[in-house]
Design an enzyme around this catalytic site. Structure first.
Site, PDB file in Angstrom:
ATOM      1  N   ASP A  82      52.592  60.090  49.480  1.00 19.44           N
ATOM      2  CA  ASP A  82      52.426  60.985  50.626  1.00 19.44           C
ATOM      3  C   ASP A  82      51.004  61.539  50.646  1.00 19.44           C
ATOM      4  OD1 ASP A  82      53.287  62.164  52.957  1.00 19.44           O
ATOM      5  OD2 ASP A  82      54.185  63.903  51.979  1.00 19.44           O
ATOM      6  N   VAL A 118      57.145  77.492  48.499  1.00 21.46           N
ATOM      7  CA  VAL A 118      56.099  77.909  47.575  1.00 21.46           C
ATOM      8  C   VAL A 118      55.761  79.366  47.866  1.00 21.46           C
ATOM      9  CG1 VAL A 118      53.803  77.426  46.659  1.00 21.46           C
ATOM     10  CG2 VAL A 118      55.196  75.559  47.561  1.00 21.46           C
ATOM     11  N   LYS A 176      57.286  77.641  42.898  1.00 18.98           N
ATOM     12  CA  LYS A 176      57.946  76.721  43.817  1.00 18.98           C
ATOM     13  C   LYS A 176      59.435  76.763  43.552  1.00 18.98           C
ATOM     14  CE  LYS A 176      57.711  72.136  45.857  1.00 18.98           C
ATOM     15  NZ  LYS A 176      56.976  70.859  45.953  1.00 18.98           N
TER      16      LYS A 176
END
Length: 537
Positions: free
Chosen positions: A162, A38, A53
Protein backbone atom coordinates in the site's frame (compact mmCIF):
# COMPACT_ATOMS: atom_id res chain seq x y z
CA UNK A 1 1.64 16.82 13.93
CA UNK A 2 0.17 14.84 11.09
CA UNK A 3 -1.04 11.32 11.17
CA UNK A 4 -0.06 8.10 9.50
CA UNK A 5 -3.52 8.08 7.93
CA UNK A 6 -5.83 10.66 6.43
CA UNK A 7 -9.31 9.37 7.29
CA UNK A 8 -11.37 10.83 10.14
CA UNK A 9 -11.40 9.06 13.45
CA UNK A 10 -14.59 7.46 14.67
CA UNK A 11 -15.47 6.35 18.15
CA UNK A 12 -15.73 8.04 21.54
CA UNK A 13 -13.16 10.52 22.78
CA UNK A 14 -11.04 9.27 25.67
CA UNK A 15 -11.39 10.62 29.16
CA UNK A 16 -8.50 12.09 31.12
CA UNK A 17 -8.31 8.81 33.01
CA UNK A 18 -7.96 6.59 29.94
CA UNK A 19 -4.77 4.65 30.53
CA UNK A 20 -3.56 1.55 28.77
CA UNK A 21 -1.72 -0.92 30.99
CA UNK A 22 -1.78 1.72 33.72
CA UNK A 23 0.98 3.51 31.84
CA UNK A 24 0.02 4.94 28.44
CA UNK A 25 -2.28 7.94 28.56
CA UNK A 26 -4.43 8.31 25.44
CA UNK A 27 -4.83 12.00 24.65
CA UNK A 28 -6.10 13.06 21.23
CA UNK A 29 -7.04 11.42 17.91
CA UNK A 30 -4.62 11.57 15.00
CA UNK A 31 -6.24 9.43 12.31
CA UNK A 32 -7.81 6.14 11.37
CA UNK A 33 -7.03 3.40 8.88
CA UNK A 34 -8.59 0.20 7.71
CA UNK A 35 -7.88 -1.75 10.88
CA UNK A 36 -7.17 0.73 13.64
CA UNK A 37 -7.31 4.22 15.04
CA UNK A 38 -4.21 6.25 15.89
CA UNK A 39 -4.08 8.55 18.92
CA UNK A 40 -1.48 10.87 20.34
CA UNK A 41 -0.46 9.56 23.76
CA UNK A 42 1.99 9.86 26.59
CA UNK A 43 4.11 7.23 28.33
CA UNK A 44 3.87 8.13 32.02
CA UNK A 45 6.62 5.75 33.02
CA UNK A 46 9.30 7.03 30.60
CA UNK A 47 7.92 10.61 30.34
CA UNK A 48 7.76 10.71 26.55
CA UNK A 49 5.25 11.27 23.78
CA UNK A 50 4.04 8.21 21.87
CA UNK A 51 1.55 7.19 19.20
CA UNK A 52 -1.12 4.71 20.26
CA UNK A 53 -2.76 2.53 17.62
CA UNK A 54 -5.95 0.74 18.63
CA UNK A 55 -7.59 -1.99 16.62
CA UNK A 56 -11.14 -1.11 15.57
CA UNK A 57 -13.91 -2.48 17.73
CA UNK A 58 -15.58 -5.54 16.30
CA UNK A 59 -19.24 -4.94 15.44
CA UNK A 60 -21.60 -7.27 17.31
CA UNK A 61 -22.85 -10.18 15.23
CA UNK A 62 -26.64 -9.97 14.99
CA UNK A 63 -27.18 -12.65 12.36
CA UNK A 64 -27.04 -16.41 12.71
CA UNK A 65 -25.91 -19.40 10.75
CA UNK A 66 -23.34 -19.21 7.97
CA UNK A 67 -23.30 -15.37 7.95
CA UNK A 68 -22.45 -15.25 11.65
CA UNK A 69 -19.64 -17.72 11.11
CA UNK A 70 -18.28 -15.66 8.20
CA UNK A 71 -18.39 -12.44 10.23
CA UNK A 72 -16.67 -14.08 13.16
CA UNK A 73 -13.97 -15.44 10.87
CA UNK A 74 -13.48 -11.98 9.33
CA UNK A 75 -13.11 -10.43 12.79
CA UNK A 76 -10.59 -13.06 13.76
CA UNK A 77 -8.68 -12.44 10.54
CA UNK A 78 -8.58 -8.68 11.14
CA UNK A 79 -7.32 -9.28 14.66
CA UNK A 80 -4.61 -11.60 13.40
CA UNK A 81 -3.62 -9.09 10.73
CA UNK A 82 -3.23 -6.39 13.39
CA UNK A 83 -1.08 -8.72 15.48
CA UNK A 84 0.94 -9.51 12.39
CA UNK A 85 1.47 -5.78 11.81
CA UNK A 86 2.85 -5.54 15.34
CA UNK A 87 5.24 -8.43 14.83
CA UNK A 88 6.22 -7.27 11.35
CA UNK A 89 6.87 -3.64 12.27
CA UNK A 90 8.65 -4.53 15.50
CA UNK A 91 11.28 -6.61 13.74
CA UNK A 92 11.91 -4.07 10.98
CA UNK A 93 14.60 -2.04 12.71
CA UNK A 94 15.18 0.60 10.05
CA UNK A 95 15.29 4.41 10.27
CA UNK A 96 12.64 4.56 7.55
CA UNK A 97 10.06 2.77 9.72
CA UNK A 98 8.47 4.07 12.94
CA UNK A 99 9.85 2.32 16.02
CA UNK A 100 7.57 -0.02 17.98
CA UNK A 101 7.80 0.30 21.76
CA UNK A 102 5.12 -1.99 23.19
CA UNK A 103 1.81 -3.72 22.60
CA UNK A 104 -0.95 -5.33 24.62
CA UNK A 105 -4.71 -5.71 25.02
CA UNK A 106 -6.98 -3.06 26.54
CA UNK A 107 -8.89 -4.75 29.33
CA UNK A 108 -12.14 -2.78 29.03
CA UNK A 109 -12.82 -3.48 25.38
CA UNK A 110 -10.45 -6.33 24.53
CA UNK A 111 -8.91 -4.10 21.84
CA UNK A 112 -5.31 -4.69 20.85
CA UNK A 113 -3.10 -1.64 21.13
CA UNK A 114 0.29 -0.81 19.66
CA UNK A 115 2.63 1.81 21.17
CA UNK A 116 4.83 3.43 18.54
CA UNK A 117 7.13 6.34 17.89
CA UNK A 118 5.20 9.59 17.54
CA UNK A 119 6.19 11.35 14.33
CA UNK A 120 6.22 15.08 13.73
CA UNK A 121 6.13 16.05 10.11
CA UNK A 122 3.95 16.09 7.01
CA UNK A 123 2.62 13.29 4.89
CA UNK A 124 3.61 13.32 1.26
CA UNK A 125 -0.09 13.71 0.44
CA UNK A 126 -0.06 17.06 2.22
CA UNK A 127 3.15 18.19 0.55
CA UNK A 128 1.76 17.41 -2.90
CA UNK A 129 -0.98 19.99 -2.53
CA UNK A 130 1.05 23.00 -3.70
CA UNK A 131 0.67 24.79 -7.01
CA UNK A 132 4.30 24.32 -8.10
CA UNK A 133 5.79 20.87 -8.77
CA UNK A 134 8.30 19.58 -6.25
CA UNK A 135 11.99 20.01 -7.18
CA UNK A 136 13.52 17.00 -8.92
CA UNK A 137 16.25 16.47 -6.26
CA UNK A 138 13.60 16.60 -3.54
CA UNK A 139 11.49 13.96 -5.33
CA UNK A 140 14.53 11.75 -5.99
CA UNK A 141 15.63 11.94 -2.35
CA UNK A 142 12.17 11.06 -1.05
CA UNK A 143 11.79 8.08 -3.38
CA UNK A 144 15.38 6.94 -2.74
CA UNK A 145 14.75 6.81 1.00
CA UNK A 146 11.58 4.76 0.49
CA UNK A 147 13.45 2.45 -1.89
CA UNK A 148 16.19 1.95 0.73
CA UNK A 149 13.54 1.03 3.29
CA UNK A 150 11.92 -1.41 0.87
CA UNK A 151 15.26 -3.16 0.31
CA UNK A 152 15.37 -4.13 3.99
CA UNK A 153 11.63 -4.86 4.10
CA UNK A 154 11.85 -7.22 1.13
CA UNK A 155 14.87 -9.01 2.60
CA UNK A 156 12.71 -10.24 5.47
CA UNK A 157 10.02 -11.43 3.06
CA UNK A 158 7.54 -8.62 3.70
CA UNK A 159 5.64 -6.75 1.01
CA UNK A 160 3.98 -3.50 2.07
CA UNK A 161 1.34 -3.49 -0.71
CA UNK A 162 0.00 0.00 0.00
CA UNK A 163 2.70 2.47 -1.07
CA UNK A 164 0.92 5.81 -1.44
CA UNK A 165 1.48 9.47 -0.46
CA UNK A 166 -0.59 9.28 2.74
CA UNK A 167 1.58 6.35 3.93
CA UNK A 168 4.79 8.34 3.50
CA UNK A 169 5.83 11.00 6.00
CA UNK A 170 8.70 13.48 5.88
CA UNK A 171 9.78 14.41 9.39
CA UNK A 172 12.19 16.98 10.78
CA UNK A 173 15.72 16.47 9.56
CA UNK A 174 14.45 15.24 6.18
CA UNK A 175 14.03 11.59 7.19
CA UNK A 176 11.29 9.83 5.24
CA UNK A 177 9.17 7.24 7.06
CA UNK A 178 7.10 4.47 5.49
CA UNK A 179 3.91 4.00 7.51
CA UNK A 180 1.19 1.43 8.11
CA UNK A 181 2.16 -2.16 7.51
CA UNK A 182 -1.42 -3.19 8.21
CA UNK A 183 -1.92 -4.74 4.78
CA UNK A 184 1.59 -6.18 4.49
CA UNK A 185 1.73 -9.83 3.55
CA UNK A 186 4.54 -12.11 4.59
CA UNK A 187 6.11 -14.11 1.81
CA UNK A 188 7.38 -17.66 2.01
CA UNK A 189 6.34 -20.86 3.76
CA UNK A 190 6.26 -19.21 7.20
CA UNK A 191 3.28 -17.11 6.12
CA UNK A 192 1.04 -20.03 5.13
CA UNK A 193 -1.89 -20.21 5.27
CA UNK A 194 -2.17 -16.72 3.79
CA UNK A 195 -4.38 -14.38 5.76
CA UNK A 196 -5.08 -12.25 2.71
CA UNK A 197 -6.35 -14.82 0.30
CA UNK A 198 -5.79 -14.89 -3.45
CA UNK A 199 -8.54 -13.09 -5.30
CA UNK A 200 -9.02 -10.48 -2.60
CA UNK A 201 -7.96 -6.97 -3.68
CA UNK A 202 -6.00 -4.95 -1.13
CA UNK A 203 -4.44 -1.55 -1.74
CA UNK A 204 -5.36 1.95 -2.94
CA UNK A 205 -6.70 2.20 -6.53
CA UNK A 206 -4.44 5.01 -7.89
CA UNK A 207 -1.30 3.10 -6.81
CA UNK A 208 -2.20 -0.57 -7.31
CA UNK A 209 -0.17 -2.85 -9.52
CA UNK A 210 -1.67 -5.00 -12.23
CA UNK A 211 -1.26 -8.13 -10.12
CA UNK A 212 -3.09 -6.50 -7.22
CA UNK A 213 -5.99 -5.46 -9.41
CA UNK A 214 -6.28 -8.99 -10.78
CA UNK A 215 -6.00 -10.57 -7.35
CA UNK A 216 -2.84 -12.43 -8.34
CA UNK A 217 0.06 -13.20 -6.00
CA UNK A 218 2.09 -10.14 -5.06
CA UNK A 219 5.78 -9.73 -4.31
CA UNK A 220 8.45 -7.05 -3.93
CA UNK A 221 7.77 -5.83 -7.47
CA UNK A 222 4.33 -4.73 -6.27
CA UNK A 223 5.91 -2.20 -3.93
CA UNK A 224 8.22 -1.00 -6.70
CA UNK A 225 5.15 -0.33 -8.87
CA UNK A 226 3.46 1.61 -6.07
CA UNK A 227 6.61 3.66 -5.52
CA UNK A 228 6.74 4.33 -9.28
CA UNK A 229 3.20 5.73 -9.11
CA UNK A 230 4.17 7.94 -6.16
CA UNK A 231 7.34 9.18 -7.87
CA UNK A 232 5.31 9.97 -10.98
CA UNK A 233 2.88 12.02 -8.87
CA UNK A 234 5.69 13.87 -7.09
CA UNK A 235 7.26 14.91 -10.38
CA UNK A 236 4.12 15.76 -12.33
CA UNK A 237 1.50 16.55 -9.69
CA UNK A 238 -0.70 13.59 -10.60
CA UNK A 239 -0.58 9.76 -10.58
CA UNK A 240 0.31 7.99 -13.84
CA UNK A 241 -3.35 7.23 -14.57
CA UNK A 242 -6.53 9.23 -13.98
CA UNK A 243 -9.96 7.76 -13.48
CA UNK A 244 -12.81 8.77 -15.78
CA UNK A 245 -16.48 7.83 -16.13
CA UNK A 246 -15.50 5.21 -18.70
CA UNK A 247 -12.11 4.03 -17.40
CA UNK A 248 -11.38 3.05 -13.83
CA UNK A 249 -7.98 3.15 -12.17
CA UNK A 250 -8.00 -0.64 -12.18
CA UNK A 251 -8.61 -0.77 -15.91
CA UNK A 252 -5.70 1.59 -16.55
CA UNK A 253 -3.33 -0.41 -14.34
CA UNK A 254 -4.16 -3.58 -16.25
CA UNK A 255 -4.30 -2.27 -19.81
CA UNK A 256 -2.90 1.27 -20.27
CA UNK A 257 0.85 1.67 -20.85
CA UNK A 258 2.55 4.31 -18.72
CA UNK A 259 3.51 7.54 -20.51
CA UNK A 260 6.79 9.40 -20.35
CA UNK A 261 7.15 11.91 -17.53
CA UNK A 262 8.80 14.31 -19.94
CA UNK A 263 5.57 14.67 -21.86
CA UNK A 264 4.22 16.48 -18.81
CA UNK A 265 7.44 17.87 -17.32
CA UNK A 266 10.19 18.18 -19.97
CA UNK A 267 12.86 19.03 -17.41
CA UNK A 268 12.82 15.58 -15.79
CA UNK A 269 16.21 13.88 -16.35
CA UNK A 270 16.12 11.06 -18.87
CA UNK A 271 17.47 8.52 -16.36
CA UNK A 272 14.60 9.20 -13.97
CA UNK A 273 12.05 9.10 -16.81
CA UNK A 274 13.35 5.69 -17.93
CA UNK A 275 13.40 4.44 -14.33
CA UNK A 276 9.76 5.37 -13.68
CA UNK A 277 8.64 3.75 -16.95
CA UNK A 278 10.44 0.56 -15.88
CA UNK A 279 8.91 0.70 -12.39
CA UNK A 280 5.44 0.94 -14.00
CA UNK A 281 5.93 -2.09 -16.24
CA UNK A 282 2.83 -4.29 -16.38
CA UNK A 283 4.72 -7.51 -15.72
CA UNK A 284 6.38 -7.78 -12.30
CA UNK A 285 9.46 -9.43 -13.78
CA UNK A 286 10.11 -6.39 -15.97
CA UNK A 287 10.40 -3.99 -13.03
CA UNK A 288 13.71 -3.14 -11.31
CA UNK A 289 14.36 -4.22 -7.74
CA UNK A 290 14.18 -1.63 -4.95
CA UNK A 291 17.97 -1.59 -4.65
CA UNK A 292 18.34 -0.66 -8.33
CA UNK A 293 15.78 2.11 -7.84
CA UNK A 294 17.84 3.48 -4.97
CA UNK A 295 21.11 3.36 -6.94
CA UNK A 296 19.55 5.14 -9.93
CA UNK A 297 18.06 7.92 -7.79
CA UNK A 298 21.08 8.41 -5.54
CA UNK A 299 23.01 10.86 -7.79
CA UNK A 300 19.91 13.04 -8.13
CA UNK A 301 19.02 12.77 -4.43
CA UNK A 302 22.42 14.10 -3.40
CA UNK A 303 22.49 16.92 -5.98
CA UNK A 304 23.09 20.23 -4.20
CA UNK A 305 20.55 22.06 -6.34
CA UNK A 306 19.36 25.57 -5.45
CA UNK A 307 15.95 24.71 -6.88
CA UNK A 308 15.18 22.91 -3.64
CA UNK A 309 14.48 26.32 -2.19
CA UNK A 310 11.18 26.22 -4.03
CA UNK A 311 10.14 23.07 -2.20
CA UNK A 312 8.90 22.36 1.33
CA UNK A 313 10.52 23.73 4.48
CA UNK A 314 14.25 23.11 4.60
CA UNK A 315 14.03 21.43 7.99
CA UNK A 316 12.07 18.71 6.19
CA UNK A 317 14.28 18.57 3.13
CA UNK A 318 14.66 14.85 2.28
CA UNK A 319 18.08 15.55 0.74
CA UNK A 320 19.53 16.30 4.18
CA UNK A 321 20.38 12.64 4.98
CA UNK A 322 22.33 12.48 1.69
CA UNK A 323 24.04 15.88 1.82
CA UNK A 324 24.70 16.04 5.58
CA UNK A 325 24.51 12.51 7.05
CA UNK A 326 23.58 12.47 10.75
CA UNK A 327 23.56 16.29 10.85
CA UNK A 328 21.45 17.72 13.70
CA UNK A 329 18.14 19.28 12.80
CA UNK A 330 18.00 23.09 12.95
CA UNK A 331 17.65 24.27 16.55
CA UNK A 332 14.61 26.42 15.84
CA UNK A 333 12.80 23.50 14.23
CA UNK A 334 13.56 21.26 17.20
CA UNK A 335 12.19 23.82 19.63
CA UNK A 336 8.94 24.46 17.83
CA UNK A 337 8.27 20.99 16.41
CA UNK A 338 5.56 20.06 18.90
CA UNK A 339 3.67 23.34 18.57
CA UNK A 340 4.05 23.82 14.83
CA UNK A 341 3.19 20.23 13.96
CA UNK A 342 -0.23 20.46 15.58
CA UNK A 343 -1.48 22.58 12.74
CA UNK A 344 -2.24 26.22 12.09
CA UNK A 345 -4.01 28.38 13.01
CA UNK A 346 -4.32 27.55 16.70
CA UNK A 347 -6.97 29.09 18.96
CA UNK A 348 -5.58 31.91 21.13
CA UNK A 349 -5.07 31.28 24.83
CA UNK A 350 -7.26 33.30 27.18
CA UNK A 351 -6.56 34.18 30.82
CA UNK A 352 -8.82 31.49 32.28
CA UNK A 353 -7.17 28.82 30.15
CA UNK A 354 -3.75 30.10 31.17
CA UNK A 355 -4.66 29.70 34.84
CA UNK A 356 -5.84 26.15 34.16
CA UNK A 357 -2.66 25.41 32.20
CA UNK A 358 -0.43 26.61 35.03
CA UNK A 359 -2.35 24.50 37.54
CA UNK A 360 -2.12 21.48 35.27
CA UNK A 361 1.61 22.02 34.84
CA UNK A 362 2.12 22.19 38.61
CA UNK A 363 0.33 18.85 38.97
CA UNK A 364 2.41 17.26 36.22
CA UNK A 365 5.69 18.53 37.66
CA UNK A 366 4.71 17.31 41.13
CA UNK A 367 4.00 13.88 39.63
CA UNK A 368 7.34 13.86 37.80
CA UNK A 369 5.79 14.08 34.32
CA UNK A 370 8.12 16.83 33.17
CA UNK A 371 8.04 16.13 29.42
CA UNK A 372 4.26 16.25 29.37
CA UNK A 373 4.37 19.53 31.32
CA UNK A 374 6.78 20.94 28.73
CA UNK A 375 4.45 19.85 25.91
CA UNK A 376 1.52 21.63 27.58
CA UNK A 377 3.56 24.80 28.01
CA UNK A 378 4.95 24.68 24.45
CA UNK A 379 1.39 24.67 23.20
CA UNK A 380 0.39 27.46 25.59
CA UNK A 381 3.30 29.66 24.49
CA UNK A 382 2.30 29.25 20.83
CA UNK A 383 -1.28 30.26 21.68
CA UNK A 384 -0.46 33.20 23.98
CA UNK A 385 1.51 35.34 21.53
CA UNK A 386 -1.32 37.82 21.04
CA UNK A 387 -1.15 38.95 24.71
CA UNK A 388 2.44 39.91 25.64
CA UNK A 389 1.90 39.81 29.41
CA UNK A 390 0.24 36.42 29.24
CA UNK A 391 2.97 35.10 26.94
CA UNK A 392 5.62 36.30 29.39
CA UNK A 393 4.03 34.45 32.32
CA UNK A 394 3.70 31.22 30.34
CA UNK A 395 7.31 31.51 29.14
CA UNK A 396 8.46 31.91 32.74
CA UNK A 397 6.74 28.64 33.61
CA UNK A 398 8.24 26.97 30.54
CA UNK A 399 11.76 28.15 31.37
CA UNK A 400 11.44 26.97 34.97
CA UNK A 401 10.11 23.58 33.88
CA UNK A 402 12.87 23.15 31.30
CA UNK A 403 15.40 23.90 34.04
CA UNK A 404 13.79 21.34 36.35
CA UNK A 405 13.91 18.78 33.52
CA UNK A 406 17.64 19.50 32.94
CA UNK A 407 16.92 20.77 29.42
CA UNK A 408 19.48 23.54 29.90
CA UNK A 409 20.16 24.24 26.21
CA UNK A 410 16.49 25.20 25.76
CA UNK A 411 16.12 26.95 29.11
CA UNK A 412 19.14 29.26 28.72
CA UNK A 413 18.11 31.21 25.56
CA UNK A 414 14.50 31.39 26.73
CA UNK A 415 15.65 32.94 30.02
CA UNK A 416 17.85 35.39 28.12
CA UNK A 417 14.72 36.43 26.20
CA UNK A 418 12.36 36.90 29.14
CA UNK A 419 14.66 38.28 31.87
CA UNK A 420 15.04 41.80 30.39
CA UNK A 421 11.23 42.07 30.11
CA UNK A 422 10.70 40.75 33.63
CA UNK A 423 13.40 42.98 35.14
CA UNK A 424 12.00 46.04 33.39
CA UNK A 425 8.58 45.27 34.81
CA UNK A 426 9.41 44.17 38.36
CA UNK A 427 12.92 45.50 38.99
CA UNK A 428 16.35 43.88 39.15
CA UNK A 429 16.02 43.05 42.88
CA UNK A 430 12.67 41.28 42.59
CA UNK A 431 12.94 37.78 44.10
CA UNK A 432 11.52 36.10 40.99
CA UNK A 433 13.95 38.00 38.77
CA UNK A 434 16.88 37.06 41.01
CA UNK A 435 15.93 33.40 41.07
CA UNK A 436 15.63 33.28 37.29
CA UNK A 437 19.00 35.05 37.00
CA UNK A 438 20.52 32.25 39.05
CA UNK A 439 18.69 29.62 36.98
CA UNK A 440 19.95 31.27 33.80
CA UNK A 441 23.52 31.20 35.11
CA UNK A 442 23.30 27.50 35.93
CA UNK A 443 21.63 26.73 32.59
CA UNK A 444 24.34 28.50 30.61
CA UNK A 445 27.04 26.80 32.68
CA UNK A 446 25.50 23.37 32.08
CA UNK A 447 25.09 24.15 28.38
CA UNK A 448 28.79 25.02 28.15
CA UNK A 449 28.54 28.81 27.67
CA UNK A 450 30.83 30.05 30.45
CA UNK A 451 30.76 33.73 29.46
CA UNK A 452 26.96 33.89 29.47
CA UNK A 453 26.93 32.05 32.81
CA UNK A 454 29.35 34.59 34.31
CA UNK A 455 27.16 37.46 33.10
CA UNK A 456 24.01 36.02 34.65
CA UNK A 457 25.73 35.11 37.95
CA UNK A 458 27.19 38.61 38.12
CA UNK A 459 23.76 40.20 37.63
CA UNK A 460 22.35 37.92 40.31
CA UNK A 461 25.11 38.65 42.84
CA UNK A 462 24.73 42.40 42.38
CA UNK A 463 21.30 42.33 44.00
CA UNK A 464 21.06 39.06 45.96
CA UNK A 465 21.19 38.84 49.75
CA UNK A 466 24.34 37.21 51.13
CA UNK A 467 22.30 35.03 53.49
CA UNK A 468 20.61 33.40 50.51
CA UNK A 469 22.18 29.92 49.97
CA UNK A 470 22.03 30.61 46.23
CA UNK A 471 24.38 33.57 46.80
CA UNK A 472 27.16 31.22 47.95
CA UNK A 473 26.52 28.81 45.10
CA UNK A 474 26.47 31.60 42.50
CA UNK A 475 29.83 32.92 43.77
CA UNK A 476 31.26 29.41 43.70
CA UNK A 477 30.04 28.73 40.17
CA UNK A 478 31.20 32.13 38.94
CA UNK A 479 34.63 31.36 40.34
CA UNK A 480 34.75 28.06 38.50
CA UNK A 481 33.61 29.73 35.25
CA UNK A 482 36.17 32.55 35.58
CA UNK A 483 38.95 30.02 36.06
CA UNK A 484 37.69 27.99 33.09
CA UNK A 485 37.78 31.02 30.80
CA UNK A 486 41.43 31.80 31.59
CA UNK A 487 40.92 34.31 34.39
CA UNK A 488 42.53 32.06 36.96
CA UNK A 489 43.41 34.73 39.51
CA UNK A 490 39.89 36.19 39.49
CA UNK A 491 38.38 32.73 39.75
CA UNK A 492 40.55 31.68 42.70
CA UNK A 493 39.84 34.98 44.47
CA UNK A 494 36.12 34.41 44.02
CA UNK A 495 36.39 30.90 45.43
CA UNK A 496 38.41 32.20 48.39
CA UNK A 497 35.59 34.64 49.14
CA UNK A 498 33.18 31.73 49.50
CA UNK A 499 35.15 30.22 52.42
CA UNK A 500 34.01 32.66 55.15
CA UNK A 501 30.40 32.25 54.02
CA UNK A 502 30.61 28.48 54.36
CA UNK A 503 32.51 28.73 57.65
CA UNK A 504 29.86 31.01 59.10
CA UNK A 505 27.11 28.61 58.10
CA UNK A 506 28.70 25.20 58.79
CA UNK A 507 31.84 25.87 60.86
CA UNK A 508 35.49 26.34 59.81
CA UNK A 509 36.24 22.61 60.02
CA UNK A 510 33.11 21.43 58.22
CA UNK A 511 33.18 19.07 55.27
CA UNK A 512 31.91 21.94 53.10
CA UNK A 513 34.94 24.10 53.87
CA UNK A 514 37.37 21.21 53.45
CA UNK A 515 35.83 20.34 50.04
CA UNK A 516 36.20 23.95 48.94
CA UNK A 517 39.83 24.03 50.04
CA UNK A 518 40.59 20.88 48.04
CA UNK A 519 38.94 22.42 45.00
CA UNK A 520 40.95 25.63 45.36
CA UNK A 521 44.19 23.67 45.81
CA UNK A 522 43.48 21.61 42.70
CA UNK A 523 42.72 24.68 40.58
CA UNK A 524 45.80 26.46 41.92
CA UNK A 525 48.01 23.56 40.85
CA UNK A 526 46.39 23.46 37.41
CA UNK A 527 46.94 27.21 37.06
CA UNK A 528 50.63 26.73 37.86
CA UNK A 529 50.86 23.91 35.32
CA UNK A 530 51.61 21.32 38.01
CA UNK A 531 48.83 18.82 38.69
CA UNK A 532 51.16 15.98 39.71
CA UNK A 533 51.29 16.90 43.40
CA UNK A 534 47.84 15.61 44.09
CA UNK A 535 44.40 15.21 42.78
CA UNK A 536 40.98 16.51 43.64
CA UNK A 537 38.95 14.06 45.69
Amino acid sequence: MRSQQEWPVTGPAPSDEWLLAGRYRVDAPIGSGGMGEVWRGYDQQLDRRVAVKLMHRTAPVVSAGAEAVALAEAAATDRERFLREIRTTARLEHPGIPAVYDFGVEERTDRIYLIMQLLYGSTLAELLGGEDPLPVPWCAATAAQIAATLVDVHRVDVVHRDIKPSNIMVIHGGLVKLLDFGVAVLQGAAALPRLTQLGRTVGSPPYMSREQVLGNPVGPATDVYGLGCVLHEMLTGRPPFEESPTRSYQDHHVNTPAQSLRAVRPGVPGAIDSLVLAMLAKQPGDRPEAEAVYETLLPFASADDASVGAGPALDRDPRRPFLRPLAPAPRAAARTAAAAAKGSPVPPLDVDEAIAVRERVRELVDDGHLQQAIDVLDDAVARARHIPELALEVKIDLASTLYTADEFSRAAPLLDEILPQLAARDGQADPAVLYLRYVAGVSHAEAGDAEAAIAQFTAFLAHADQVDPLFRDAKYQRGIMLHATGRAAEGLAELESVRPLLAAEYGPDSIHVRALDRRIAHLSRSSDGDVSKGRED
